[in-house]
Enzyme design. Structure first.
Site, PDB file in Angstrom:
ATOM      1  N   SER A   1       8.276 -70.892   6.302  1.00 47.29           N
ATOM      2  CA  SER A   1       7.184 -71.982   7.139  1.00 47.29           C
ATOM      3  C   SER A   1       6.415 -72.207   8.615  1.00 47.29           C
ATOM      4  O   SER A   1       7.894 -71.759   8.433  1.00 47.29           O
ATOM      5  CB  SER A   1       7.575 -74.099   6.662  1.00 47.29           C
ATOM      6  N   LYS A   2       5.818 -71.895   8.631  1.00 44.41           N
ATOM      7  CA  LYS A   2       5.135 -72.031  10.559  1.00 44.41           C
ATOM      8  C   LYS A   2       6.104 -72.859  11.350  1.00 44.41           C
ATOM      9  O   LYS A   2       7.142 -72.259  12.011  1.00 44.41           O
ATOM     10  CB  LYS A   2       4.106 -72.298  10.717  1.00 44.41           C
TER      11      LYS A   2
END
Ligand code: GLU
Length: 308
Positions: free
Chosen positions: A243-244
């Site tokens: 995930s970012k």
């Protein structure tokens, strides 16, 4: 075209084109460093473009954050940063050229109406061709699509090898002007790269499935086709794309020299163990002197140890 780039015509021009949909993370640094070292180690230039064409997906302040992180890591780009949000006129010109050549048709289909069509490789719906030969009676065009010719397209990726795709069969007629009035990423990226004189596109393998669509557009618009190298995408040990937010936190808290050495390692360059301790300038010097695309692992995803 930027004058310095114009003067360098014939030479290698690379670029990094992040979307400001979140902070810069380990995966985007891989594309940034790989594209920069590839261009610069060939004596070429490296450009920076912020891909904010898809305004609803842009996060306020993300672009500025990306620029700050790049600067902190010692990246230097040629000329001014290009912002896609300021380039609507160039996309419209290209769109109108395709339209004049009979390559575009209006489409009335809503997402709901297409929900039953087959899934394309990238998970989006394959367009079933409903409005290709004219709008259904009483319906108005919402989006505009490219009339995709049938046939297989292929290219030699410097990392992933030969890639082939029948765009008509896999994706179908794809959208160039969206129902919300925005030009599609596929068109924007092709127009921007051509106008900037980009000769090689080095980016994450998550974009491999877009490349044949882009090559098709380059051919239809009479643009040269750049060389392509799709780098492995960072994932966790379970093989899931990270995930970012997770990746961004670790990137911001890490010494930039250490971070770039980890990226070099991720890209198979085998930097010496003590390189990070020598400082950021030494890491850049080593990277420029030792970069080899041949060493990049031929994988679409790869675990990013320490960043998972
Ligand atoms: N803006 C795209 C991204 O951040 C990259 C596009 C490209 O490099 O062609 O995923």
């Amino acid at each position: 075209m930027h004058p310095e780039v114009e003067a360098g015509r014939g030479a290698v021009v690379g670029r990094f084109a992040p979307s400001p949909s979140g902070p810069l993370h380990f995966g985007s640094l891989v594309a940034a460093l790989g594209s920069c070292l590839s261009a610069r180690s060939q004596g070429g230039q490296w450009l920076l473009r912020i891909e904010d064409v898809d305004t609803p997906r842009c996060v306020p302040g993300a672009a500025e954050g990306i620029l700050r992180t790049l600067e902190r890591c010692g990246f230097e780009w040629e000329g001014p940063v290009v912002w896609q949000s300021a380039r609507g006129g160039a996309y419209r010109d290209a769109f109108e050229r395709l339209q004049a050549a009979g390559r575009i048709f209006g489409c009335a289909c809503t997402r709901k109406e297409m929900a039953d069509s087959a899934l394309a490789r990238d998970g989006t719906r394959r367009y079933p061709g409903t409005c290709r030969d004219g709008l259904p009676p009483g319906r108005a065009a919402r989006a505009y699509r490219l009339r995709v010719p049938s046939g297989t397209l292929s290219f030699d990726d410097r990392v992933q090898g030969t890639i082939a795709e029948d765009v008509a069969a896999d994706v179908g007629d794809f959208v160039l002007l969206r129902a919300d009035g925005l030009f599609a990423y596929q068109l924007a990226v092709v127009v921007d790269d051509a106008e900037a004189g980009v000769t090689e596109v080095v980016r994450g393998a998550d974009l491999l499935d877009s490349t044949c669509r882009q090559i098709l557009l380059q051919r239809l618009l009479g643009y040269p086709v750049p060389a392509y190298a799709h780098l492995p995408v960072a994932c966790n040990v379970a093989g899931e794309k990270l995930s970012k937010q997770t990746l961004a936190r670790t990137v911001d808290g890490t010494d930039p020299a250490r971070l770039l050495v980890d990226v070099l390692d991720f890209l198979g360059q085998r930097p010496p163990a003590d390189l990070a301790a020598s400082g950021l300038a030494a890491v850049w010097a080593w990277g420029l002197g030792n970069w080899s695309m041949d060493k990049v692992p031929r994988q679409r995803t790869r675990p990013a140890p320490g960043y998972a």
